[in-house]
Enzyme design. Structure first.
Site, PDB file in Angstrom:
ATOM      1  N   ARG A  86      40.082  36.513  40.317  1.00  0.00           N
ATOM      2  CA  ARG A  86      39.130  35.417  39.920  1.00  0.00           C
ATOM      3  C   ARG A  86      40.273  34.136  39.891  1.00  0.00           C
ATOM      4  O   ARG A  86      41.039  34.256  39.111  1.00  0.00           O
ATOM      5  CB  ARG A  86      38.751  35.553  38.212  1.00  0.00           C
ATOM      6  CG  ARG A  86      37.895  34.380  37.720  1.00  0.00           C
ATOM      7  CD  ARG A  86      36.820  33.762  38.386  1.00  0.00           C
ATOM      8  NE  ARG A  86      36.069  32.735  37.755  1.00  0.00           N
ATOM      9  CZ  ARG A  86      35.962  31.622  38.336  1.00  0.00           C
ATOM     10  NH1 ARG A  86      36.952  31.160  39.295  1.00  0.00           N
ATOM     11  NH2 ARG A  86      35.291  30.519  37.605  1.00  0.00           N
ATOM     12  N   HIS A  89      41.936  28.613  38.184  1.00  0.00           N
ATOM     13  CA  HIS A  89      40.937  27.686  37.973  1.00  0.00           C
ATOM     14  C   HIS A  89      41.131  27.281  36.597  1.00  0.00           C
ATOM     15  O   HIS A  89      41.959  27.755  35.817  1.00  0.00           O
ATOM     16  CB  HIS A  89      39.654  28.210  38.066  1.00  0.00           C
ATOM     17  CG  HIS A  89      39.313  29.438  37.064  1.00  0.00           C
ATOM     18  ND1 HIS A  89      39.951  30.724  37.202  1.00  0.00           N
ATOM     19  CD2 HIS A  89      38.629  29.205  35.833  1.00  0.00           C
ATOM     20  CE1 HIS A  89      39.447  31.446  36.047  1.00  0.00           C
ATOM     21  NE2 HIS A  89      38.747  30.652  35.212  1.00  0.00           N
ATOM     22  N   HIS A  91      38.561  25.156  33.044  1.00  0.00           N
ATOM     23  CA  HIS A  91      37.155  24.827  32.802  1.00  0.00           C
ATOM     24  C   HIS A  91      37.374  23.554  31.571  1.00  0.00           C
ATOM     25  O   HIS A  91      38.649  23.286  31.153  1.00  0.00           O
ATOM     26  CB  HIS A  91      36.570  25.831  31.880  1.00  0.00           C
ATOM     27  CG  HIS A  91      36.697  27.066  32.504  1.00  0.00           C
ATOM     28  ND1 HIS A  91      35.829  27.457  33.497  1.00  0.00           N
ATOM     29  CD2 HIS A  91      37.261  28.116  32.028  1.00  0.00           C
ATOM     30  CE1 HIS A  91      36.111  28.824  33.810  1.00  0.00           C
ATOM     31  NE2 HIS A  91      36.974  29.115  32.915  1.00  0.00           N
ATOM     32  N   GLU A  95      37.941  29.184  26.993  1.00  0.00           N
ATOM     33  CA  GLU A  95      37.362  30.454  27.644  1.00  0.00           C
ATOM     34  C   GLU A  95      37.956  31.496  26.507  1.00  0.00           C
ATOM     35  O   GLU A  95      39.064  31.837  26.232  1.00  0.00           O
ATOM     36  CB  GLU A  95      38.069  30.733  28.911  1.00  0.00           C
ATOM     37  CG  GLU A  95      37.655  32.165  29.433  1.00  0.00           C
ATOM     38  CD  GLU A  95      38.100  32.353  30.707  1.00  0.00           C
ATOM     39  OE1 GLU A  95      37.859  31.610  31.651  1.00  0.00           O
ATOM     40  OE2 GLU A  95      39.023  33.321  31.087  1.00  0.00           O
ATOM     41  N   HIS A 134      44.201  28.958  34.637  1.00  0.00           N
ATOM     42  CA  HIS A 134      44.608  30.490  34.506  1.00  0.00           C
ATOM     43  C   HIS A 134      44.054  31.119  35.725  1.00  0.00           C
ATOM     44  O   HIS A 134      43.250  30.869  36.643  1.00  0.00           O
ATOM     45  CB  HIS A 134      44.058  30.792  33.051  1.00  0.00           C
ATOM     46  CG  HIS A 134      42.409  30.674  32.993  1.00  0.00           C
ATOM     47  ND1 HIS A 134      42.254  29.263  32.591  1.00  0.00           N
ATOM     48  CD2 HIS A 134      41.435  31.273  33.031  1.00  0.00           C
ATOM     49  CE1 HIS A 134      40.657  29.399  32.531  1.00  0.00           C
ATOM     50  NE2 HIS A 134      40.293  30.674  32.692  1.00  0.00           N
ATOM     51  N   GLU A 157      29.593  29.285  35.254  1.00  0.00           N
ATOM     52  CA  GLU A 157      30.669  29.358  36.304  1.00  0.00           C
ATOM     53  C   GLU A 157      30.615  28.377  37.531  1.00  0.00           C
ATOM     54  O   GLU A 157      31.824  28.347  37.958  1.00  0.00           O
ATOM     55  CB  GLU A 157      30.494  30.781  36.569  1.00  0.00           C
ATOM     56  CG  GLU A 157      31.288  31.786  35.869  1.00  0.00           C
ATOM     57  CD  GLU A 157      32.696  31.542  35.273  1.00  0.00           C
ATOM     58  OE1 GLU A 157      33.357  32.195  36.426  1.00  0.00           O
ATOM     59  OE2 GLU A 157      33.150  31.265  34.600  1.00  0.00           O
TER      60      GLU A 157
END
Length: 374
Positions: A86, A89, A91, A95, A134, A157
């Protein structure tokens, strides 16, 4: 097959029907006689969520788009193959995650330049504060699957800030100036987002560690399964994880609940936040009392999401032969619940009897301590 009949009410279903759905949701097909009024839908299954298939695995999400009542939390279910990443990135939202199966390596760097790296396995939790970049990568032997939760029902997402897109949407001349390298160094950067992609499987965690001059993050971003305090009762177990034992998790509190067959999570409500549920295994039933003389009953199985707005009383009963396991999540730094049993036990008996026409023996049986699971 079940029929929409209760005593003399209802009738057979002679038109088109989805028999599988009717069997899975008996308390919607034939609601208990205690159900009343109009309570909105409080259940959605990840099995009905759009699956995003990628080279390194897949993801699917349940947000306010799928479950309109779920305003405080959104969830993502993700699978990474061995080596699947993943991508790096961040946000706008924090999370919170629980590893459902397998093994993964996570990394992060905070705003002070302090870094974090850890390998996580089934039952472990992690938490990345809002805006902290992360990554997650599946390890051997079979990658991993996990649940992500975000304290914002409208989260998706698709709104994530991705490393690949940061580079693709920045002029190469600016990248060259920023990093102090020739512009042609960026000739092969991806033109579109990677999201979930295949990458070489990393070696032992020590080989990935990079010492930061600023040190490591001051609060651990992982809560190990073996370190989570378990409260055991005759009917099951509960693990509560909030800032009291996972200090970095300031925006999401959790309870991981296991309910034995013939047992139930006692009647209770949460005074400080809505409850977002994820069912891991087993089958269960929940009735939610929404005030205004209304209540509604829902059936749950593995992969389902449930939602209970703040202060609405409810229980979760195991309706199967196996242990029912699910997670309660809250947009809060603390887990709080009020037990109906305890409330009445600690209220003057005469007052309780006057309300409910109970005898003293029944009132004496109420518990002055929370049962949690009965």
């Amino acid at each position: 097959m079940p029929k929409p009949i209760r005593a003399a009410k209802g009738g057979t279903d002679i038109g088109p029907r989805d028999q599988t759905r009717d069997t899975e949701n008996p308390d919607i097909l034939v609601p208990p006689s205690t159900d009343k009024g109009l309570v909105p839908n409080l259940r959605f299954s990840f099995a009905d969520a759009h699956m995003n298939l990628q080279d390194g695995g897949w993801s699917r999400e349940v947000t306010q788009r799928e479950l309109p009542t779920a305003t405080e939390i959104a969830g993502v279910n993700m699978r990474l193959k061995t080596g699947g990443v993943r991508e790096l990135h961040w946000h706008k939202q924090a999370e919170w995650s629980i590893m459902l199966a397998g093994n993964a390596r996570i990394t992060a760097v905070d705003n002070d330049g302090k870094n974090f790296i850890a390998d996580v396995q089934s039952g472990d939790l992690w938490y990345f504060p809002a805006g902290i970049p992360h990554s997650i990568q599946g390890l051997g032997p079979d990658g991993c699957e996990f649940l992500l939760a975000f304290p914002d029902g409208s989260f998706s997402e698709s709104s994530t800030f991705l490393l690949s897109e940061v580079f693709a949407r920045t002029p190469k001349a600016i990248l060259a100036k920023n990093f102090g390298v020739p512009e042609n160094a960026f000739a092969r950067i991806p033109k579109e987002q990677l999201f979930i992609f295949d990458a070489p499987v990393p070696g032992p965690i020590g080989s990935d560690a990079i010492p930061s001059p600023q040190g490591t993050v001051p609060l651990s971003m992982v809560a190990r399964a073996e370190d989570q305090r378990v409260t055991k009762t005759s009917g099951g177990t509960v693990r509560i994880i909030d800032t009291r034992n996972f200090p970095i998790a300031t925006e999401i509190a959790a309870a991981i609940v296991e309910v034995a067959p013939k047992s139930m999570r006692e009647i209770h409500w949460h005074p400080n936040a809505d409850e977002w549920q994820y069912y891991i295994s087993g089958t269960g039933r929940m009735t939610v009392f929404a005030s205004r003389d209304s209540s509604r009953t829902f059936d749950f199985r593995a992969g389902d999401v449930g939602y209970v707005p703040k202060s609405m009383s409810h229980y979760v009963e195991n309706t199967g032969q196996d242990t029912l396991k699910y997670i309660e999540l809250f947009h809060s730094n603390r887990f709080e619940d009020v037990s109906l049993n305890q409330w009445l036990a600690l209220t003057p008996a005469l007052l309780v009897k006057s309300h409910l026409a109970l005898d003293q023996g029944t009132v004496d049986h109420f518990s002055r301590e929370k049962k949690v699971i009965v």
